[in-house]
Design an enzyme around this catalytic site. Structure first.
Site, PDB file in Angstrom:
ATOM      1  N   SER A  42       0.821  -1.214   0.000  1.00 23.50           N
ATOM      2  CA  SER A  42       0.000   0.000   0.000  1.00 23.50           C
ATOM      3  C   SER A  42       0.850   1.257   0.000  1.00 23.50           C
ATOM      4  O   SER A  42       1.958   1.267   0.551  1.00 23.50           O
ATOM      5  CB  SER A  42      -0.905   0.012   1.242  1.00 23.50           C
ATOM      6  OG  SER A  42      -1.605   1.237   1.362  1.00 23.50           O
ATOM      7  N   LYS A  57       2.558  -3.147   5.567  1.00 18.50           N
ATOM      8  CA  LYS A  57       2.585  -3.170   4.107  1.00 18.50           C
ATOM      9  C   LYS A  57       4.000  -3.008   3.556  1.00 18.50           C
ATOM     10  O   LYS A  57       4.312  -3.515   2.466  1.00 18.50           O
ATOM     11  CB  LYS A  57       1.660  -2.072   3.549  1.00 18.50           C
ATOM     12  CG  LYS A  57       0.181  -2.387   3.753  1.00 18.50           C
ATOM     13  CD  LYS A  57      -0.175  -3.778   3.247  1.00 18.50           C
ATOM     14  CE  LYS A  57      -1.659  -4.040   3.249  1.00 18.50           C
ATOM     15  NZ  LYS A  57      -1.969  -5.438   2.850  1.00 18.50           N
ATOM     16  N   TYR A  61      -0.735  -0.245   9.853  1.00 19.67           N
ATOM     17  CA  TYR A  61      -1.006  -0.732   8.495  1.00 19.67           C
ATOM     18  C   TYR A  61       0.171  -0.454   7.558  1.00 19.67           C
ATOM     19  O   TYR A  61       0.614  -1.316   6.797  1.00 19.67           O
ATOM     20  CB  TYR A  61      -2.269  -0.059   7.992  1.00 19.67           C
ATOM     21  CG  TYR A  61      -2.752  -0.466   6.633  1.00 19.67           C
ATOM     22  CD1 TYR A  61      -3.401  -1.682   6.428  1.00 19.67           C
ATOM     23  CD2 TYR A  61      -2.605   0.395   5.541  1.00 19.67           C
ATOM     24  CE1 TYR A  61      -3.881  -2.037   5.182  1.00 19.67           C
ATOM     25  CE2 TYR A  61      -3.082   0.048   4.293  1.00 19.67           C
ATOM     26  CZ  TYR A  61      -3.714  -1.166   4.114  1.00 19.67           C
ATOM     27  OH  TYR A  61      -4.182  -1.512   2.871  1.00 19.67           O
TER      28      TYR A  61
END
Length: 303
Positions: free
Chosen positions: A152, A169, A165
């Site tokens: 991401s 990623k 997150y």
């Protein structure tokens, strides 16, 4: 010639909705036998229900394809092993692994509990590693495999409130950077998709004028390509959003090279920052040593 997946067996994690659902449907429509994995939990990873995976399996079968459901969580190593086992027990092989499962527990880092930090990494990072670890010996033995991990921009460029997150990623990028070397001679290709799409995970994050164009099915063609036998890319990150596709690559500047036989001071670094940070002559960054070997050779310090 159409890109087909006849006689290939694929696993798509987190395939009960959103991006994973579209990946599974597209692969199945091109002939792949698909394990549709999804524990059916909420966006934050709580709860669970079989209905999400079952619905996708039913849709694939109604269209004439072959699919089976898995409700295991990728966040537990033993459970992740059962996902791979499902493919082997059902069809006797495994050719494609799309690591798509994910959750969100967004919060500013100052307010984020370490429990939320750890669990997001458990799903995105360790969940990806668990599934690949279980699939790896199978793909090595058959000298064939296509693995896609999901990264991401929250990691590569950052996004407020997503420290957990974003860190996870970037971790999966590091994983495929290594596995592209280790799997190459076994015809295992490991690549990453960096998607942006309007799903239940992002519906509160995307501007309303952009959201209608961010269809998850517009990401899946790139994922399917990375899963194909024709694809010989390895260790690459491909971005996909709103019908646009691009490659994401790390670069290294020409920089400043000081003679390692002499002392280097803080002031020398400060006074050379313009050269160090100048990206006008940047080159793709592939090797562990960057361009230091050629520079040392040019100054005669190594042969």
């Amino acid at each position: 010639m159409d890109v087909r997946f006849d006689d290939r067996v694929a696993i798509v994690t987190g395939a009960g909705a959103g991006l994973g659902r579209q990946h599974a449907l597209l692969l199945a429509s091109r002939g792949a036998k698909v394990v549709v994995n999804d524990p059916g939990g909420a966006v934050d990873g709580t709860g669970g229900a079989n209905a999400a995976a079952d619905a996708v399996v039913a849709q694939i079968k109604a269209a004439g394809g072959q699919a089976v459901a898995s409700y295991a969580s990728v966040a537990e190593e033993a459970a992740a092993q059962t996902i791979i086992d499902t493919a082997i027990k059902t069809w006797g092989r495994l050719d494609i692994l799309v690591n798509n499962a994910g959750i969100l527990r967004d919060k500013a880092f100052n307010n984020m509990t370490m429990a939320d930090y750890e669990f997001v990494n458990q799903v995105h990072h360790f969940g990806t590693a668990y599934c690949i670890k279980a699939a790896w010996p199978i793909m090595r033995k058959q000298s064939y495999g296509r693995i896609v991990v999901t990264t991401s921009g929250s990691g590569t460029v950052g996004n407020f409130g997503q420290a957990n997150y974003g860190a996870a990623k970037m971790a999966v990028n590091g994983l495929i950077n290594v596995l592209r070397h280790e799997g190459a001679k076994y015809n295992i290709r490991c690549n990453a998709i960096s998607p942006s799409a309007y799903t239940r995970m992002t519906e509160s994050l995307l501007p309303p004028d952009i959201a209608p164009w961010m269809k998850p099915e517009l990401v899946s063609p790139m994922v399917a390509w990375l899963c194909s036998e024709e694809c010989d890319q390895n260790g690459e990150i491909m971005a996909a959003t709103a019908g646009g596709y691009a490659r994401v690559q790390y670069f290294v500047s020409e920089g400043a090279q000081f003679d390692p036989a002499e002392s280097v001071t803080i002031e020398m670094v400060r006074d050379s920052l313009d050269r160090i940070r100048d990206l006008s002559d940047a080159k793709p960054y592939f090797g562990m040593m960057g361009n230091v070997v050629e520079k040392l050779r040019e100054m005669g310090r190594i042969k």
